[in-house]
Structure formats: C-alpha cells, structure tokens
Design an enzyme around this catalytic site. Structure first.
Site, PDB file in Angstrom:
ATOM      1  N   TRP A 166      -3.177  38.993 -21.148  1.00 18.84           N
ATOM      2  CA  TRP A 166      -4.537  39.442 -21.487  1.00 18.84           C
ATOM      3  C   TRP A 166      -5.199  38.610 -22.569  1.00 18.84           C
ATOM      4  O   TRP A 166      -6.396  38.741 -22.810  1.00 18.84           O
ATOM      5  CB  TRP A 166      -4.497  40.908 -21.951  1.00 18.84           C
ATOM      6  N   ALA A 192      -3.823  40.338 -16.038  1.00 13.39           N
ATOM      7  CA  ALA A 192      -3.371  41.469 -16.867  1.00 13.39           C
ATOM      8  C   ALA A 192      -4.335  42.635 -16.694  1.00 13.39           C
ATOM      9  O   ALA A 192      -5.552  42.430 -16.628  1.00 13.39           O
ATOM     10  CB  ALA A 192      -3.319  41.042 -18.328  1.00 13.39           C
ATOM     11  N   LYS A 193      -3.803  43.841 -16.680  1.00  9.06           N
ATOM     12  CA  LYS A 193      -4.687  44.984 -16.418  1.00  9.06           C
ATOM     13  C   LYS A 193      -5.645  45.262 -17.589  1.00  9.06           C
ATOM     14  O   LYS A 193      -6.674  45.895 -17.410  1.00  9.06           O
ATOM     15  CB  LYS A 193      -3.881  46.240 -16.077  1.00  9.06           C
ATOM     16  N   GLU A 266       5.878  30.581 -19.111  1.00  2.00           N
ATOM     17  CA  GLU A 266       5.231  30.309 -20.404  1.00  2.00           C
ATOM     18  C   GLU A 266       5.361  31.589 -21.212  1.00  2.00           C
ATOM     19  O   GLU A 266       4.605  32.540 -21.000  1.00  2.00           O
ATOM     20  CB  GLU A 266       3.751  29.952 -20.183  1.00  2.00           C
ATOM     21  N   CYS A 300       0.219  32.879 -28.287  1.00  2.59           N
ATOM     22  CA  CYS A 300       1.620  32.465 -28.279  1.00  2.59           C
ATOM     23  C   CYS A 300       1.829  31.285 -29.220  1.00  2.59           C
ATOM     24  O   CYS A 300       2.938  31.052 -29.686  1.00  2.59           O
ATOM     25  CB  CYS A 300       2.030  32.085 -26.870  1.00  2.59           C
ATOM     26  N   SER A 457      -3.744  22.773 -28.443  1.00  4.41           N
ATOM     27  CA  SER A 457      -3.853  22.973 -26.991  1.00  4.41           C
ATOM     28  C   SER A 457      -4.907  22.038 -26.419  1.00  4.41           C
ATOM     29  O   SER A 457      -5.987  21.898 -26.983  1.00  4.41           O
ATOM     30  CB  SER A 457      -4.261  24.415 -26.684  1.00  4.41           C
TER      31      SER A 457
HETATM   32  P1  NAD Z   1       3.274  40.863 -20.911  1.00  3.00           P
HETATM   33  O1  NAD Z   1       4.565  40.179 -20.690  1.00  3.00           O
HETATM   34  O2  NAD Z   1       3.307  42.289 -21.291  1.00  3.00           O
HETATM   35  O3  NAD Z   1       2.353  40.774 -19.624  1.00  3.00           O
HETATM   36  C1  NAD Z   1       1.991  39.541 -19.030  1.00  3.00           C
HETATM   37  C2  NAD Z   1       1.630  39.781 -17.592  1.00  3.00           C
HETATM   38  O4  NAD Z   1       2.794  40.250 -16.915  1.00  3.00           O
HETATM   39  C3  NAD Z   1       0.554  40.835 -17.347  1.00  3.00           C
HETATM   40  O5  NAD Z   1      -0.209  40.453 -16.224  1.00  3.00           O
HETATM   41  C4  NAD Z   1       1.362  42.065 -17.046  1.00  3.00           C
HETATM   42  O6  NAD Z   1       0.656  43.000 -16.254  1.00  3.00           O
HETATM   43  C5  NAD Z   1       2.511  41.462 -16.258  1.00  3.00           C
HETATM   44  N1  NAD Z   1       3.717  42.266 -16.247  1.00  3.00           N
HETATM   45  C6  NAD Z   1       4.177  43.130 -17.172  1.00  3.00           C
HETATM   46  N2  NAD Z   1       5.321  43.696 -16.768  1.00  3.00           N
HETATM   47  C7  NAD Z   1       5.594  43.177 -15.554  1.00  3.00           C
HETATM   48  C8  NAD Z   1       6.639  43.361 -14.602  1.00  3.00           C
HETATM   49  N3  NAD Z   1       7.653  44.194 -14.831  1.00  3.00           N
HETATM   50  N4  NAD Z   1       6.592  42.658 -13.456  1.00  3.00           N
HETATM   51  C9  NAD Z   1       5.580  41.800 -13.217  1.00  3.00           C
HETATM   52  N5  NAD Z   1       4.565  41.581 -14.063  1.00  3.00           N
HETATM   53  C10 NAD Z   1       4.578  42.252 -15.219  1.00  3.00           C
HETATM   54  O7  NAD Z   1       2.508  39.980 -21.989  1.00  3.00           O
HETATM   55  P2  NAD Z   1       1.072  40.233 -22.611  1.00  3.00           P
HETATM   56  O8  NAD Z   1       1.200  41.321 -23.627  1.00  3.00           O
HETATM   57  O9  NAD Z   1       0.041  40.351 -21.545  1.00  3.00           O
HETATM   58  O10 NAD Z   1       0.807  38.843 -23.341  1.00  3.00           O
HETATM   59  C11 NAD Z   1       1.313  38.534 -24.573  1.00  3.00           C
HETATM   60  C12 NAD Z   1       2.561  37.687 -24.446  1.00  3.00           C
HETATM   61  O11 NAD Z   1       2.261  36.528 -23.702  1.00  3.00           O
HETATM   62  C13 NAD Z   1       3.059  37.199 -25.784  1.00  3.00           C
HETATM   63  O12 NAD Z   1       4.463  37.259 -25.808  1.00  3.00           O
HETATM   64  C14 NAD Z   1       2.595  35.754 -25.813  1.00  3.00           C
HETATM   65  O13 NAD Z   1       3.320  34.920 -26.661  1.00  3.00           O
HETATM   66  C15 NAD Z   1       2.717  35.375 -24.389  1.00  3.00           C
HETATM   67  N6  NAD Z   1       1.872  34.223 -24.084  1.00  3.00           N
HETATM   68  C16 NAD Z   1       2.485  33.031 -23.821  1.00  3.00           C
HETATM   69  C17 NAD Z   1       1.703  31.917 -23.556  1.00  3.00           C
HETATM   70  C18 NAD Z   1       2.352  30.593 -23.269  1.00  3.00           C
HETATM   71  O14 NAD Z   1       1.691  29.734 -22.700  1.00  3.00           O
HETATM   72  N7  NAD Z   1       3.606  30.379 -23.611  1.00  3.00           N
HETATM   73  C19 NAD Z   1       0.321  32.017 -23.529  1.00  3.00           C
HETATM   74  C20 NAD Z   1      -0.267  33.247 -23.788  1.00  3.00           C
HETATM   75  C21 NAD Z   1       0.533  34.351 -24.055  1.00  3.00           C
END
Ligand code: NAD
Length: 497
Positions: A166, A192-193, A266, A300, A457
């Site tokens: 998100w 993301a929802k 990622e 991140c 980035s």
């Molecule tokens: P999240 O892991 O909770 O969710 C990410 C996505 O995965 C969302 O679309 C969510 O709906 C989906 N998801 C959640 N549970 C799932 C499941 N069991 N099966 C399939 N999909 C599922 O992360 P978030 O809170 O949306 O984002 C924040 C995280 O993302 C932080 O840890 C951040 O560091 C990371 N992030 C990493 C990068 C990178 O490029 N490395 C970039 C941005 C964010």
C-alpha cells in the site's frame, strides 16, 4: 465549510467517481462473482472514499484464464508495439499527473508534493522499460572447441501474479507491470486492499494506451490469500512477483515451491544511516530528513537506524531534532502539510509501542514521541537519542516518522552494527572520504548503498535487497530479466560433412 474546501471536495469527488470500481478481467470491468465489495478509506479522516468489487478465488482463476488465453499472441507481438504502448502510458500518466497524485494522497495519506514525486518516479518505469523492450539481447557464439554454435535467447516467462503493497500505490505497480509488458508476459495484478484506487486508474490508462485485453488483469480484493492461494497452485501461472513484508514473502515463497515457480521478492528493510566524523553534517541532516521522512517513514528504504560517530553525535542530533521538530503534520491535501497520517490505527499504535519500549529501555524523546490527537492516524515526527544497541526499535522496521539515534566509535564498529540486521535492502553512508565510503560499501551486506545521498531509488538502477530483504531486482537493465527465461539452442557444426 470554506469555499476552498468545497472546491477541493468537489474535485476530489469528481476524481473518485472516475476510478473504475470493478475487477478488470479480459479487458472488461466487472463485479465480483459473489457480488462482494470492500471500502477504501482516507487515513487522514477515516472516511470512506470508494467501494470496490472484492475479487473471489473464482475471479482470480478467471483472471488467470484471461491472462493465459492471450499469453502466446502477446509474446509474439512485436517488441516495438509493446514499447510504444508503454511509452503512451507514460505520456498519459504524465498528462494526468495531478489526478494520480491527488488519488494517492487521498487513499494513502502522503503530502501532495510527495505524491507528485511518486508519479514522476512511478511513470518513469513505463518510459524506462519502453526503451528496454527493444534491447533485450541474446547471444550467438562458437563453442570453445570451435565446432558447434551456441544460440541463447530470452523468452517471456509466462503469466505472472503481481502483488503490491500500500505504501507506493503507483510505483510499486509500474515497477512490475512495465517490465512484464516489456518481456511479453501477461499478468494478474493484486493491489493492496488499503490503496487499490491508484492501480484501478492505472489499469484504465493502460487500456487507453492500447494494451490488448487480457494482458493486464486486476483483482482488487479484501482477501489476499483467496487470490494467491488458487493461483500459486495453478500450473498455468509461471511466476509470482511480490513486494511487501518479509513474513508474507516467506509464506508466498513456500507456496510457490509447490510448482517450483519463479519468484521475485521485494521485502522489508532496516536501513542504517551512518554518519562518520568527517561528514558534512548539514548535508547529512538534509539526507537524514529525506531518508527518514519520505512517505512518513513508511518506506522499505526508510532510514531506520541512525549510527553516528561519537565525536559528531551531539551536533548531528541537535540539528536533526530541530529539523524534525519543525515539520507540520496535516492531511496531505493541505498546502503546508509536510507529514501525512500513517496508513491506519494499527500502524500508528505499532509505531507508538516501539517508541514507548525504547524510552522504557533508556532512550530519550528529543522531539515528538506521541500520536497526534484528532481524526486520522497522525504521529509526531520523533527523534530518539541514546537508544541502547539492543532496543527492539533498532531490530525491526519502524514504518513511521521515528528516528532512533545510536553512536559508534570506529569504522569497524559501524560495519558490525550495520550488519547485525537480518535485512539487507538500503543503506546510507555520509563521509567526505571516498575511499572510506567504498571500503564500507564493500563490507556491508546491503543491496543498495547511498553515498552522501538520502534518496537513491531510480528506474534506471537495480532496486533490491540481500538476506531477508528478498530476491531479484526491479528497474535497471536487471528488471526485465525477472520476467524472462533463458533458452539455449545448441547447433551442430554447420561445416561438418
Ligand atoms: P504486506 O506484506 O502486509 O502486504 C503486501 C501485499 O501482500 C498486499 O497486497 C497484501 O494484500 C498482500 N498479502 C498479505 N497477505 C497475503 C497472503 N497471505 N497471501 C498473498 N498476499 C498477501 O505488506 P504491506 O504492509 O502492504 O507493505 C509494507 C511492507 O512492504 C514493508 O515490510 C515494506 O518494507 C515492504 N516494502 C518493500 C519494498 C521493496 O521494494 N523491498 C517496497 C515497498 C514496501
């Protein structure tokens, strides 16, 4: 209500009404198979912005049906045609930059100026990969013994599942969709929802840019595992590319093992921001503000651990705390807002729990340290001094506007402290000594290192981490390789009788 507020609200309402609310499957926007929906909220007010169709497992499979049906024809589409679709999409998003920025501010909370920055950054992946589309070179060579010929070509890996977080609603989608198109893959995107509206509008722009039906399918849903579960078991899916937290990434990797899927991960980060005694401290403070406060710290790449050499720690801390304390919080649409709300109440409470635990462990809040009263999920920009090296706040992602500062004595100490994390995504080094910067960069375990730079980035650079920050790279010349598979053709000696 002021006149200005009424005008703003009217513009916001008009923009929100223009966002498709259905699922995009095979080029058509449609309702969920069970008629289910979910609401999207404004984190600055808690109000509902829009109600979207919530895809079911059945819809996810229908989206893969659509992607699979056009995979072969899309793979054969001329690279120039794919490139020009991407380029048109870049132009359309650039023309509509104000709309995309406002939409991201509404659903995610970041200040408008930052949202404009994300539009520029996110759109650039479309332009960059439009250029990469026609330059995905293979090779042809004579084998070492001088007889046979070796031909190596890249082919699209096939239908992909793309799952985005998100925090950067446009850039996280373009970083995956653009290279997948460049490589000739079809895809199912699950945003993301909490922030799906930007992806919905982005998908509409891709159709306007001429993307054929079925190449990009979008299944926003309140049930993430309801989408990934059936798709990861379906042998027609060839790849999953995920950006999000490390725990969810781990689970998806385990599920992806079933069909031995290609994966790009990622994941989370815990970036050290290291200030050496020979650094330009004003530049270091400027970089620290950017590395910490971009996206309210919900990145991140966010600097999470400020490691400052003892002799300059006091001066750096004083200047940094003053700059952080001067920031104004407010709804991202307000002109003077520099810090928007966190994404939801849970995120704000998690940040506060880390701050409270750090203070209990001996840290001092030099500025901030509390949630902001009122509607929305705001948290004060916070600097914590004297944080013990074993405090929980240094070991995990903060994902909020909080900067814990700790000190070190020698270069070796700084390297050791930086490497204690299980994460290895971004890192930042401040020093005037280029040899020292290079020496430290070679010894720290991070996929990305900034030299005297707080934001690194770039669509032309390979973004990604090592250790538990993930696998694979997005952007750069590496980005397209995540979506191709290598085929080797061995050719018998053409001179043989
Ligand atoms: P999240 O892991 O909770 O969710 C990410 C996505 O995965 C969302 O679309 C969510 O709906 C989906 N998801 C959640 N549970 C799932 C499941 N069991 N099966 C399939 N999909 C599922 O992360 P978030 O809170 O949306 O984002 C924040 C995280 O993302 C932080 O840890 C951040 O560091 C990371 N992030 C990493 C990068 C990178 O490029 N490395 C970039 C941005 C964010």
């Amino acid at each position: 209500m002021s006149d200005q507020h009424a005008v703003n609200s009217e513009r916001e309402a008009k923009l929100l009404a223009s966002v498709p609310t259905g699922l995009l499957i095979g080029g058509q926007w449609r309702d969920a198979s069970d008629g289910g929906t979910f609401d999207v909220h404004d984190p600055a007010t808690g109000e509902v912005l829009a109600t979207l169709a919530s895809a079911t497992s059945e819809d996810a499979v229908a989206a893969l049906d659509a992607a699979d049906a056009v995979q072969a024809s899309w793979a054969r589409t001329a690279p120039r045609v794919r490139a020009e679709i991407l380029r048109r999409a870049f132009d359309l998003i650039t023309e509509r930059a104000a709309d995309f920025a406002l939409l991201m501010t509404l659903e995610m909370g970041k200040p408008l100026a930052e949202a404009r920055g994300e539009v520029t950054y996110g759109a650039e992946f479309l332009r960059w990969f439009s250029e990469e589309t026609v330059r995905d070179y293979g090779r042809y060579l004579t084998s070492p013994e001088g007889k046979n010929k070796i031909l190596v070509q890249h082919k699209p890996v096939g239908p992909c599942l793309l799952i985005t977080p998100w925090n950067f609603p446009l850039a996280m989608a373009t970083r995956k969709v653009a290279p997948a198109i460049a490589a000739g893959c079809t895809m199912v995107l699950k945003p993301a929802k909490l922030t799906p509206l930007t992806s919905q509008l982005f998908a509409q722009v891709m159709l306007e840019a001429g993307l054929p039906a079925g190449v990009l399918n979008v299944v926003s849903s309140s049930s993430a595992s309801g989408i990934s579960g059936p798709l990861l078991k379906d042998s027609r899916l060839k790849k999953v590319s995920f950006t999000g937290s490390t725990p969810v990434g781990r689970r998806l990797m385990a599920d992806a093992a079933h069909n031995v899927l290609r994966t790009s991960m990622e994941l989370g980060g815990n970036a050290p921001f290291i200030v050496f005694d020979d650094a330009d401290l004003d530049k270091a403070v400027e970089g620290a503000m950017a590395a910490k406060m971009r996206n309210m710290g919900e990145a991140c790449t966010a600097a999470n651990r400020f490691l400052v050499q003892e002799s300059v720690a006091q001066e750096f801390t004083r200047k940094f705390a003053a700059a952080m304390g001067a920031l104004t919080t407010g709804r991202g649409t307000e002109a003077d807002s520099k810090v928007g709300p966190l994404i939801d109440a849970g995120a704000r409470d998690d940040v506060h729990a880390l701050v409270t635990a750090a203070v209990d462990a001996g840290a001092t809040a030099l500025t901030g340290g509390s949630p902001v009263d009122g509607p929305g999920y705001f948290y004060q920009p916070t600097v914590l001094g004297g944080v013990p090296n074993d405090a929980a706040i240094l070991a995990q992602e903060i994902f909020g506007p909080v900067a814990p500062i700790t000190t070190f004595a020698t270069e070796e100490d700084a390297i050791r402290l930086a490497n204690t994390s299980e994460y290895g995504l971004a890192s930042y080094l401040y020093s005037r000594d280029f040899n020292r910067l290079l020496r430290v960069a070679e010894q720290i375990e991070f996929g990305m290192v900034g030299f005297n730079a707080g934001v690194i980035s770039n669509a032309a650079a390979p973004f990604g981490g090592v250790k538990q920050s993930g696998l694979g790279r997005e952007g750069g010349t590496e980005g397209i390789a995540e979506y191709t598979t290598t085929q080797y053709i061995g050719i018998a000696d053409p001179y043989a009788p």
